[in-house]
Structures are given as C-alpha cells and as structure tokens.
Design a protein around this motif. Structure first.
Motif, PDB file in Angstrom:
ATOM      1  N   LYS A   5       0.854  -1.190   0.000  1.00 18.93           N
ATOM      2  CA  LYS A   5       0.000   0.000   0.000  1.00 18.93           C
ATOM      3  C   LYS A   5       0.884   1.233   0.000  1.00 18.93           C
ATOM      4  O   LYS A   5       1.970   1.222   0.570  1.00 18.93           O
ATOM      5  N   THR A   6       0.403   2.273  -0.644  1.00 20.79           N
ATOM      6  CA  THR A   6       1.101   3.551  -0.661  1.00 20.79           C
ATOM      7  C   THR A   6       0.150   4.635  -0.181  1.00 20.79           C
ATOM      8  O   THR A   6      -1.001   4.691  -0.608  1.00 20.79           O
ATOM      9  N   TYR A   7       0.642   5.472   0.717  1.00 21.71           N
ATOM     10  CA  TYR A   7      -0.163   6.560   1.263  1.00 21.71           C
ATOM     11  C   TYR A   7       0.417   7.904   0.853  1.00 21.71           C
ATOM     12  O   TYR A   7       1.615   8.140   0.999  1.00 21.71           O
ATOM     13  N   ALA A   8      -0.462   8.797   0.401  1.00 29.52           N
ATOM     14  CA  ALA A   8      -0.111  10.209   0.265  1.00 29.52           C
ATOM     15  C   ALA A   8      -0.212  10.813   1.657  1.00 29.52           C
ATOM     16  O   ALA A   8      -1.127  10.488   2.425  1.00 29.52           O
ATOM     17  N   ARG A   9       0.721  11.662   1.992  1.00 26.41           N
ATOM     18  CA  ARG A   9       0.723  12.279   3.318  1.00 26.41           C
ATOM     19  C   ARG A   9      -0.051  13.592   3.297  1.00 26.41           C
ATOM     20  O   ARG A   9       0.146  14.415   2.400  1.00 26.41           O
ATOM     21  N   LEU A  10      -0.911  13.763   4.282  1.00 24.98           N
ATOM     22  CA  LEU A  10      -1.635  15.018   4.495  1.00 24.98           C
ATOM     23  C   LEU A  10      -1.270  15.538   5.874  1.00 24.98           C
ATOM     24  O   LEU A  10      -1.133  14.762   6.820  1.00 24.98           O
ATOM     25  N   TRP A  11      -1.147  16.848   5.992  1.00 21.23           N
ATOM     26  CA  TRP A  11      -0.698  17.476   7.227  1.00 21.23           C
ATOM     27  C   TRP A  11      -1.810  18.356   7.762  1.00 21.23           C
ATOM     28  O   TRP A  11      -2.414  19.117   7.012  1.00 21.23           O
ATOM     29  N   ALA A  38       4.844  12.964  19.415  1.00 22.54           N
ATOM     30  CA  ALA A  38       3.981  14.119  19.687  1.00 22.54           C
ATOM     31  C   ALA A  38       2.981  14.392  18.568  1.00 22.54           C
ATOM     32  O   ALA A  38       2.377  15.469  18.535  1.00 22.54           O
ATOM     33  N   VAL A  39       2.785  13.443  17.645  1.00 27.37           N
ATOM     34  CA  VAL A  39       1.792  13.613  16.581  1.00 27.37           C
ATOM     35  C   VAL A  39       0.766  12.486  16.660  1.00 27.37           C
ATOM     36  O   VAL A  39       0.976  11.471  17.319  1.00 27.37           O
ATOM     37  N   GLU A  40      -0.342  12.703  15.972  1.00 26.68           N
ATOM     38  CA  GLU A  40      -1.351  11.670  15.793  1.00 26.68           C
ATOM     39  C   GLU A  40      -1.375  11.288  14.328  1.00 26.68           C
ATOM     40  O   GLU A  40      -1.173  12.145  13.461  1.00 26.68           O
ATOM     41  N   LEU A  41      -1.629  10.011  14.056  1.00 24.39           N
ATOM     42  CA  LEU A  41      -1.680   9.517  12.691  1.00 24.39           C
ATOM     43  C   LEU A  41      -3.014   8.824  12.456  1.00 24.39           C
ATOM     44  O   LEU A  41      -3.533   8.150  13.343  1.00 24.39           O
ATOM     45  N   ALA A  42      -3.531   8.969  11.244  1.00 20.75           N
ATOM     46  CA  ALA A  42      -4.702   8.199  10.836  1.00 20.75           C
ATOM     47  C   ALA A  42      -4.499   7.810   9.382  1.00 20.75           C
ATOM     48  O   ALA A  42      -4.122   8.634   8.547  1.00 20.75           O
ATOM     49  N   ALA A  43      -4.739   6.532   9.090  1.00 20.50           N
ATOM     50  CA  ALA A  43      -4.704   6.037   7.718  1.00 20.50           C
ATOM     51  C   ALA A  43      -6.147   5.854   7.277  1.00 20.50           C
ATOM     52  O   ALA A  43      -6.909   5.117   7.908  1.00 20.50           O
ATOM     53  N   ILE A  44      -6.510   6.546   6.204  1.00 17.79           N
ATOM     54  CA  ILE A  44      -7.880   6.485   5.698  1.00 17.79           C
ATOM     55  C   ILE A  44      -7.818   6.508   4.183  1.00 17.79           C
ATOM     56  O   ILE A  44      -7.217   7.410   3.598  1.00 17.79           O
ATOM     57  N   GLY A  45      -8.383   5.483   3.568  1.00 18.42           N
ATOM     58  CA  GLY A  45      -8.259   5.368   2.122  1.00 18.42           C
ATOM     59  C   GLY A  45      -6.787   5.272   1.763  1.00 18.42           C
ATOM     60  O   GLY A  45      -6.058   4.446   2.308  1.00 18.42           O
ATOM     61  N   ASP A  46      -6.343   6.140   0.869  1.00 18.46           N
ATOM     62  CA  ASP A  46      -4.933   6.172   0.473  1.00 18.46           C
ATOM     63  C   ASP A  46      -4.201   7.381   1.047  1.00 18.46           C
ATOM     64  O   ASP A  46      -3.211   7.850   0.494  1.00 18.46           O
ATOM     65  N   PHE A  47      -4.709   7.891   2.178  1.00 15.82           N
ATOM     66  CA  PHE A  47      -4.099   9.028   2.855  1.00 15.82           C
ATOM     67  C   PHE A  47      -3.574   8.621   4.220  1.00 15.82           C
ATOM     68  O   PHE A  47      -4.229   7.872   4.948  1.00 15.82           O
ATOM     69  N   LEU A  48      -2.401   9.138   4.568  1.00 19.31           N
ATOM     70  CA  LEU A  48      -1.898   9.070   5.928  1.00 19.31           C
ATOM     71  C   LEU A  48      -1.938  10.499   6.442  1.00 19.31           C
ATOM     72  O   LEU A  48      -1.216  11.367   5.941  1.00 19.31           O
ATOM     73  N   VAL A  49      -2.821  10.750   7.393  1.00 21.24           N
ATOM     74  CA  VAL A  49      -2.994  12.092   7.942  1.00 21.24           C
ATOM     75  C   VAL A  49      -2.117  12.206   9.179  1.00 21.24           C
ATOM     76  O   VAL A  49      -2.187  11.375  10.081  1.00 21.24           O
ATOM     77  N   ILE A  50      -1.282  13.224   9.184  1.00 17.74           N
ATOM     78  CA  ILE A  50      -0.359  13.464  10.288  1.00 17.74           C
ATOM     79  C   ILE A  50      -0.766  14.785  10.938  1.00 17.74           C
ATOM     80  O   ILE A  50      -0.773  15.830  10.278  1.00 17.74           O
ATOM     81  N   ALA A  51      -1.128  14.711  12.208  1.00 19.19           N
ATOM     82  CA  ALA A  51      -1.679  15.873  12.902  1.00 19.19           C
ATOM     83  C   ALA A  51      -0.858  16.202  14.131  1.00 19.19           C
ATOM     84  O   ALA A  51      -0.264  15.332  14.755  1.00 19.19           O
TER      85      ALA A  51
END
Length: 125
Positions: A5-11, A38-51
């Motif tokens: 799997k490959t994830y695009a990163r969103l910030w 110190a961050v939170e991560l969520a993988a949803i669809g093809d996105f890895l959200v880094i908050a």
C-alpha cells in the motif's frame, strides 16, 4: 519484496477536524489511528494524515509518501543496490517496523513493514 500500500501524506493541525471530510471523500473510516511521539496519525483510504503542532509535524515532513512493504529487510537490499541512503535506520513502531530512505534522485520515503495483524486488518479485511 512487494509494495502492499502507498499513502499520500496530508498534514493538519487537528485530526478530528480533518477526518470527516476524508471519510466522505473516500467512503471509508480510518483503518488506523494512533499516537506516535507528539503527533497523531490516521490512515484512511490512500491518505496518511499526520496531525499535531507544526513544529512536531515538521520532523516528518522530509518524506513525500509512506509505503507499506511486505519485507523491509529485502527492501534495504534493493535500496542499497540503487544507491539509496537509509536516513533513519530500521526502527520499531506501533504498527511494525519502519525506516526512512533518500533515493539516489533525492526523493525521501518512509517505508513500513506492518505486523501480520495489521496486514490482516487493513489489507486482507
């Protein structure tokens, strides 16, 4: 060595604020959600959200994507044969093992080898 799997990163500053739109766009709920340092991560669809705070997110901004592979050890051999530089050595994380590498062309990628349980839950559901 296979890519699973490959994830695009969103910030984002706020994961809870980002996820509803992404759930609507992808038609899915997060496969993973976890804290990492110190961050939170969520993988949803093809996105890895880094908050998290901008200064904490910046620690991970050098990588353009997150790529889940079947075998991290085999990947290291492939990367080295292609003159890539391992910028963060293999490290254990909450979902398995990961490393960061800079390809010979300058692209930086986070590579992850998930645990069998995470692979079953996300890839083979």
């Amino acid at each position: 060595m296979s890519i699973l799997k490959t994830y695009a990163r969103l910030w984002t500053d706020d994961l809870d604020r980002a996820l509803p739109l992404l759930a609507e766009l992808t038609g899915a709920e997060p496969d993973l959600r976890l804290a990492f340092h110190a961050v939170e991560l969520a993988a949803i669809g093809d996105f890895l959200v880094i908050a998290g705070p901008a200064e904490e997110r910046a620690k991970y901004a050098h990588a353009s994507a997150t790529v889940v592979v079947e075998d991290l050890d085999a990947l290291v051999l492939t990367l080295k044969a292609a003159d890539a530089i391992i910028t963060t050595p293999t490290t254990s994380g909450p979902t398995g093992r990961f490393l960061y590498a800079r390809h010979a062309d300058g692209a930086e990628v986070e590579y992850v080898e998930w645990t069998p349980e995470v692979i079953r839950r996300v890839i083979h559901r």
